[in-house]
Motif scaffolding. Structure first.
Motif, PDB file in Angstrom:
ATOM      1  N   ALA A  10     -10.336  27.430  42.565  1.00  0.00           N
ATOM      2  CA  ALA A  10      -9.342  27.918  43.512  1.00  0.00           C
ATOM      3  C   ALA A  10      -9.733  29.283  44.052  1.00  0.00           C
ATOM      4  CB  ALA A  10      -7.965  27.988  42.844  1.00  0.00           C
ATOM      5  N   LEU A  11     -10.328  30.104  43.190  1.00  0.00           N
ATOM      6  CA  LEU A  11     -10.762  31.430  43.623  1.00  0.00           C
ATOM      7  C   LEU A  11     -11.866  31.311  44.663  1.00  0.00           C
ATOM      8  CD1 LEU A  11     -10.735  34.473  43.497  1.00  0.00           C
ATOM      9  CD2 LEU A  11     -12.056  34.384  41.377  1.00  0.00           C
TER      10      LEU A  11
ATOM     11  N   GLY B  97       0.449  26.590  39.942  1.00  0.00           N
ATOM     12  CA  GLY B  97       0.795  27.593  38.944  1.00  0.00           C
ATOM     13  C   GLY B  97      -0.420  28.236  38.312  1.00  0.00           C
ATOM     14  N   LEU B  98      -1.578  28.077  38.936  1.00  0.00           N
ATOM     15  CA  LEU B  98      -2.822  28.603  38.376  1.00  0.00           C
ATOM     16  C   LEU B  98      -2.841  30.122  38.341  1.00  0.00           C
ATOM     17  CD1 LEU B  98      -5.594  26.362  39.979  1.00  0.00           C
ATOM     18  CD2 LEU B  98      -4.879  26.430  37.591  1.00  0.00           C
ATOM     19  N   ALA B  99      -2.413  30.733  39.435  1.00  0.00           N
ATOM     20  CA  ALA B  99      -2.570  32.178  39.575  1.00  0.00           C
ATOM     21  C   ALA B  99      -1.348  32.951  39.098  1.00  0.00           C
ATOM     22  CB  ALA B  99      -2.858  32.536  41.035  1.00  0.00           C
ATOM     23  N   ASP B 100      -0.215  32.300  39.040  1.00  0.00           N
ATOM     24  CA  ASP B 100       1.040  33.001  38.782  1.00  0.00           C
ATOM     25  C   ASP B 100       1.139  33.461  37.337  1.00  0.00           C
ATOM     26  OD1 ASP B 100       2.316  32.012  41.469  1.00  0.00           O
ATOM     27  OD2 ASP B 100       1.567  30.224  40.465  1.00  0.00           O
ATOM     28  N   ASP B 101       1.811  34.582  37.117  1.00  0.00           N
ATOM     29  CA  ASP B 101       2.083  35.015  35.748  1.00  0.00           C
ATOM     30  C   ASP B 101       3.538  34.712  35.392  1.00  0.00           C
ATOM     31  OD1 ASP B 101       3.088  37.028  37.387  1.00  0.00           O
ATOM     32  OD2 ASP B 101       1.405  38.359  36.969  1.00  0.00           O
TER      33      ASP B 101
ATOM     34  N   LEU C 113      -8.163  24.248  32.919  1.00  0.00           N
ATOM     35  CA  LEU C 113      -7.317  25.116  33.736  1.00  0.00           C
ATOM     36  C   LEU C 113      -8.133  26.286  34.265  1.00  0.00           C
ATOM     37  CD1 LEU C 113      -4.603  24.755  34.667  1.00  0.00           C
ATOM     38  CD2 LEU C 113      -4.145  24.308  32.281  1.00  0.00           C
ATOM     39  N   HIS C 114      -8.948  26.842  33.380  1.00  0.00           N
ATOM     40  CA  HIS C 114      -9.808  27.957  33.769  1.00  0.00           C
ATOM     41  C   HIS C 114     -10.775  27.524  34.858  1.00  0.00           C
ATOM     42  CE1 HIS C 114     -12.423  31.569  32.271  1.00  0.00           C
ATOM     43  NE2 HIS C 114     -12.053  31.679  33.517  1.00  0.00           N
TER      44      HIS C 114
ATOM     45  N   LYS D   2      -7.257  24.054  28.151  1.00  0.00           N
ATOM     46  CA  LYS D   2      -7.315  25.428  28.640  1.00  0.00           C
ATOM     47  C   LYS D   2      -8.580  25.648  29.470  1.00  0.00           C
ATOM     48  CE  LYS D   2      -6.283  29.007  25.821  1.00  0.00           C
ATOM     49  NZ  LYS D   2      -6.521  30.133  24.892  1.00  0.00           N
ATOM     50  N   ASP D   3      -9.690  25.107  28.981  1.00  0.00           N
ATOM     51  CA  ASP D   3     -10.949  25.252  29.708  1.00  0.00           C
ATOM     52  C   ASP D   3     -10.854  24.647  31.104  1.00  0.00           C
ATOM     53  OD1 ASP D   3     -12.051  26.527  27.578  1.00  0.00           O
ATOM     54  OD2 ASP D   3     -13.122  24.776  26.793  1.00  0.00           O
TER      55      ASP D   3
ATOM     56  N   THR E  98      -9.015  27.229  38.062  1.00  0.00           N
ATOM     57  CA  THR E  98      -8.701  28.548  38.602  1.00  0.00           C
ATOM     58  C   THR E  98      -9.915  29.132  39.321  1.00  0.00           C
ATOM     59  OG1 THR E  98      -7.216  28.893  36.725  1.00  0.00           O
ATOM     60  CG2 THR E  98      -7.740  30.809  38.063  1.00  0.00           C
ATOM     61  N   ARG E  99     -11.087  28.968  38.700  1.00  0.00           N
ATOM     62  CA  ARG E  99     -12.313  29.461  39.317  1.00  0.00           C
ATOM     63  C   ARG E  99     -12.582  28.751  40.637  1.00  0.00           C
ATOM     64  NH1 ARG E  99     -16.292  31.018  34.758  1.00  0.00           N
ATOM     65  NH2 ARG E  99     -17.852  29.897  35.958  1.00  0.00           N
TER      66      ARG E  99
END
Lengths: 239, 239
Positions: free
Chosen positions: A141-142, A93-97, A134-135, A131-132, A138-139
DNA sequence: CGCATAATTGAATTGCCTCAATCCTTGTGG
DNA sequence: CCACAAGGATTGAGGCAATTCAATTATGCG
């Protein structure tokens, strides 16, 4: 519904969890992790069970604790692209809005923590480190997704498979599963749809690596990396 | 160094900036944007100038205000994969940690805002909305990278080019440049290295779309989308 | 106006995919 | 316990599409 009924371990499951240091919960110390545990529901998935469907409203996010998930999307004519495999400690669910961009299915029987998004958002507001993290994930994963673009766009079949084996081994090592024998729970068709190949070409590539004695194949789901250095050369890693 | 000497516009450049509402600065209102402007250095790049090199320490992050950048990586044998093109409003340095994972070069003469990472980190701590926006942009970039995996892995050449045109048109529209004529500042070789094809195949795909009257090609860098709906069908969007 | 680079078009080849058969493992029921 | 069924994996033969090699045309810059 084809997953087992939710259950909650009463005995501080999080503190004894295999992925306590890898997953999202690593952002919280032992005192605070209870807040996460309070909104968590532990669930289990049968092999090939669908967890979320592409396009569905994103109401829950997940942290994989055991097993393996495949993230995929379908073209109208049935062609499938797998964009990644989730291993224990990974987050879904990292990228999904507001809706899921990808479908997620269990490759093998899997266990995961399920969180309602609203409550997870609340926890992120309360614990900035959550939150950090998760960020950060996300990075990561990118970067993985971009590395994959190189593999998909510019590598030949054998090179793709070699690269896939090395990356999988590396991720398994990061999750604590070190060693030269790589576990591949997914089918050849899954690998093919991940690497942009056909099943036959994947199989032939495995055979080529085996004939060159770079790998051993005790069975289709276990690969021994015999010559990591040569594999890296094949995969186009460094010179 | 092949970029023009840094300069700073004294007259509140940020408030009059073309991408004030799209770029990272959109996270700050007109009162606070001065803090961002204070650590910013406006720079310009000649066409084909290199901004950052893959592997270099990540000391600065950038926000593109004009022109176009290409993000690329090289394999040891010279094969190149372009992982994306940056358009005005886009941010450079989303995925990177201590070193840049990709090289960035100007496709055409470009203008951008440059920020020292340390000071940007400080600003993120001071303005949580800034950090949130970065996170949002990272998530968007992750979705884009995953969409690209589908294109690279499962689409045929003509489908890839059709998809590329539609996405580019969509991004230009989001940046305010609406209309049916798409600007393609990059070369065919760039497009090829982005889509995992050869220059010749890209050129032939353009010709095919032109012959079918789905696009017009007034010149190699301008494409008119004649039949968007048919293009979407070719690209495998929806049924 | 001429050169250098980019884009397009053409012909031939290679290699991946398609189609098809076989092998192997796994799990089921007799 | 064994036979059989079923799905997955591997191997083989042939076609076709993208690449490679090569030439031509167009574009842009000095």
């Amino acid at each position: 519904m084809n997953w087992d009924r939710p259950h909650r371990d009463p005995c501080h499951a999080c503190l004894a969890c295999d992925v306590r240091r890898q997953a999202i919960c690593a952002a919280l110390d032992d005192q605070d992790v209870g807040a996460l545990e309070a909104i968590m529901t532990a669930t289990a998935l049968d092999a090939n069970a669908t967890l979320v469907h592409e396009g569905d409203p994103r109401r829950r996010v997940y942290s994989l604790t055991g097993g393996m998930l495949r993230l995929s999307t379908l073209l109208p004519d049935g062609r499938r692209q797998i964009t990644g495999f989730l291993m224990p400690g990974d987050y879904l669910g990292l990228a999904d809005d507001d809706t899921y961009a990808l479908s997620a299915e269990a490759v093998v029987p899997s266990q995961l923590c399920s969180f309602p998004v609203a409550q997870m958002d609340g926890l992120m507001a309360r614990f900035p480190r959550l939150k950090d993290r998760l960020h950060l994930m996300t990075r990561t994963a990118l970067r993985q997704a971009r590395d994959n673009q190189i593999v998909l766009g510019r590598l030949a079949p054998v090179e793709k498979v070699a690269s896939f084996l090395l990356v999988t081994a590396q991720r398994a090592a990061a999750a604590g599963q070190a060693g030269d024998v790589v576990n591949l729970p997914m089918t050849r068709a899954d690998i093919a749809d991940y690497l942009g190949l056909t099943v036959e070409t994947v199989s032939r590539s495995f055979t080529k690596l085996k004939v060159q004695d770079l790998i051993h194949l005790p069975d289709p789901h276990h690969v021994t990396l015999v010559d990591r250095h040569a594999l890296q050369a094949v995969a186009g890693w460094s010179a």
